[in-house]
Design a protein around this motif. Structure first.
Motif, mmCIF file in Angstrom:
data_model
loop_
_atom_site.group_PDB
_atom_site.id
_atom_site.type_symbol
_atom_site.label_atom_id
_atom_site.label_comp_id
_atom_site.label_asym_id
_atom_site.label_seq_id
_atom_site.Cartn_x
_atom_site.Cartn_y
_atom_site.Cartn_z
ATOM 1 N N ARG A 97 -50.221 14.000 20.012
ATOM 2 C CA ARG A 97 -50.739 13.943 21.388
ATOM 3 C C ARG A 97 -51.891 14.930 21.561
ATOM 4 N NH1 ARG A 97 -49.710 15.090 26.763
ATOM 5 N NH2 ARG A 97 -48.840 17.141 26.313
ATOM 6 N N ASN A 98 -51.729 16.134 21.005
ATOM 7 C CA ASN A 98 -52.786 17.137 21.108
ATOM 8 C C ASN A 98 -54.030 16.732 20.317
ATOM 9 O OD1 ASN A 98 -51.623 19.008 22.840
ATOM 10 N ND2 ASN A 98 -50.510 20.020 21.193
ATOM 11 N N ARG A 99 -53.814 16.116 19.185
ATOM 12 C CA ARG A 99 -54.961 15.728 18.340
ATOM 13 C C ARG A 99 -55.792 14.632 19.009
ATOM 14 N NH1 ARG A 99 -58.574 13.541 16.572
ATOM 15 N NH2 ARG A 99 -59.364 13.346 14.430
ATOM 16 N N PHE A 100 -55.087 13.647 19.637
ATOM 17 C CA PHE A 100 -55.807 12.495 20.181
ATOM 18 C C PHE A 100 -55.935 12.529 21.705
ATOM 19 C CE2 PHE A 100 -54.431 11.071 15.990
ATOM 20 C CZ PHE A 100 -55.625 10.561 15.488
ATOM 21 N N GLY A 101 -55.502 13.629 22.322
ATOM 22 C CA GLY A 101 -55.643 13.741 23.776
ATOM 23 C C GLY A 101 -54.679 12.840 24.529
ATOM 24 N N GLY A 102 -53.597 12.405 23.881
ATOM 25 C CA GLY A 102 -52.614 11.545 24.529
ATOM 26 C C GLY A 102 -51.797 10.832 23.458
ATOM 27 N N GLY A 103 -50.719 10.182 23.876
ATOM 28 C CA GLY A 103 -49.880 9.463 22.914
ATOM 29 C C GLY A 103 -50.624 8.249 22.370
ATOM 30 N N VAL A 104 -50.644 8.088 21.060
ATOM 31 C CA VAL A 104 -51.297 6.915 20.462
ATOM 32 C C VAL A 104 -50.352 6.291 19.438
ATOM 33 C CG1 VAL A 104 -53.674 7.759 20.769
ATOM 34 C CG2 VAL A 104 -52.451 8.302 18.655
ATOM 35 N N SER A 105 -50.533 5.002 19.205
ATOM 36 C CA SER A 105 -49.648 4.273 18.290
ATOM 37 C C SER A 105 -50.115 4.440 16.840
ATOM 38 C CB SER A 105 -49.666 2.786 18.641
ATOM 39 O OG SER A 105 -50.969 2.282 18.395
ATOM 40 N N ASP A 106 -49.233 4.063 15.906
ATOM 41 C CA ASP A 106 -49.606 4.066 14.485
ATOM 42 C C ASP A 106 -50.805 3.141 14.263
ATOM 43 O OD1 ASP A 106 -47.431 5.668 14.200
ATOM 44 O OD2 ASP A 106 -46.295 4.318 12.891
ATOM 45 N N GLU A 107 -50.804 2.027 14.962
ATOM 46 C CA GLU A 107 -51.886 1.052 14.808
ATOM 47 C C GLU A 107 -53.224 1.662 15.220
ATOM 48 O OE1 GLU A 107 -50.678 -1.428 13.202
ATOM 49 O OE2 GLU A 107 -52.799 -1.929 12.965
ATOM 50 N N PHE A 108 -53.200 2.432 16.315
ATOM 51 C CA PHE A 108 -54.418 3.105 16.779
ATOM 52 C C PHE A 108 -54.943 4.034 15.680
ATOM 53 C CE2 PHE A 108 -56.546 6.806 18.436
ATOM 54 C CZ PHE A 108 -57.462 6.285 19.333
ATOM 55 N N ILE A 109 -54.024 4.794 15.076
ATOM 56 C CA ILE A 109 -54.447 5.765 14.050
ATOM 57 C C ILE A 109 -55.071 5.044 12.853
ATOM 58 C CG2 ILE A 109 -53.570 7.438 12.348
ATOM 59 C CD1 ILE A 109 -51.764 8.555 14.498
ATOM 60 N N ARG A 110 -54.478 3.929 12.457
ATOM 61 C CA ARG A 110 -55.041 3.179 11.312
ATOM 62 C C ARG A 110 -56.468 2.735 11.636
ATOM 63 N NH1 ARG A 110 -49.688 1.079 11.203
ATOM 64 N NH2 ARG A 110 -48.570 2.055 9.489
ATOM 65 N N GLY A 111 -56.673 2.210 12.838
ATOM 66 C CA GLY A 111 -58.015 1.751 13.243
ATOM 67 C C GLY A 111 -58.974 2.917 13.357
ATOM 68 N N TYR A 112 -58.481 4.041 13.881
ATOM 69 C CA TYR A 112 -59.312 5.238 14.074
ATOM 70 C C TYR A 112 -59.842 5.739 12.727
ATOM 71 C CZ TYR A 112 -60.532 10.069 14.909
ATOM 72 O OH TYR A 112 -61.203 11.263 14.928
#
Ligand code: COA
Length: 191
Positions: free
Chosen positions: A35-50
């Protein structure tokens, strides 16, 4: 204080072929760190795309490795041609390695890389409650401005000099040598 950098941890730039290590490291972050790294809760899918996007955008990523595993990262990314000279930096350390000086070492290397690429402003967005990131930025004289619950740290990167270019080259030389040793020991483990 226990110093993971002295205990065999190394910092070096990630190679393009190590995208998977970066993705897996970000996926391993605990809920709060994510949450701190991405400024909010993000999904595994979001991280893969990021990760696919970041690597495609020529980010400079410094990794903190322990026994060949990526446990921390500092990412430097240009904000594009419309904001020439401006870049964004973001940091992620897995929980067991937090508060041991790894973030400080990664920010130092990221600032050097920013300076050598001519970035004048480095934006570091973090949540208002993220005291550790704010403390870390303050160690490097960042000016912090508060904006609707998030904090934007701006660091004025100094102009590159022959010495600053040399410092990055020397650090990369060391990183390359360490990476070769790691590859060799991984190969030895598989035979
Ligand atoms: C924020 C983060 C990058 C900091 O890295 P770190 O390796 O944990 O930090 P360091 O050990 O280098 O400490 C930096 C400073 O923070 C402060 N600090 C350390 N631990 C702290 C704690 N538990 N609480 C509050 N401040 C703390 C200290 O002032 C320290 O400097 P000092 O030891 O010289 O006094 C890391 O904790 C992290 O990845 N957190 C999750 C993701 C995140 O928040 N990313 C930032 C947004 S992009």
């Amino acid at each position: 204080m226990h110093d993971p950098l002295l205990d065999g941890g190394v910092i070096r730039k990630l190679w393009i072929s190590e995208t998977d290590l970066y993705r897996d490291h970000l996926l391993r972050l605990d809920g709060e760190s994510r949450r701190n790294r991405f400024g909010g809760g993000v999904s595994d899918e979001f991280i893969r795309g990021y990760v696919d996007l970041s690597v495609g955008l020529d980010a400079v990523i410094h990794g903190f490795f322990v026994d060949g595993a990526l446990r921390g990262a500092g990412e430097l990314r240009s904000l594009g041609t419309t904001l020439a000279g401006e870049a964004e930096a973001a940091f992620s350390i897995e929980r067991a390695w937090q508060s041991h000086g790894v973030g400080t070492a990664l920010l130092e290397r990221t600032l050097l890389a920013a300076r050598n690429r001519g970035f004048r402003h480095l934006h570091m967005a973090c949540l208002a409650e993220n005291r550790r990131m704010q403390q870390l930025a303050r160690k490097f004289d960042a000016e912090l401005t508060f904006d609707f619950g998030s904090v934007v740290g701006e660091v004025q990167a100094a102009q590159p000099t022959p010495l600053s270019l040399m410092r990055e080259m020397v650090a990369d030389g060391h990183g390359f040598a360490t990476a070769m040793l790691e590859v060799q020991s991984r190969l030895l483990r598989t035979v």
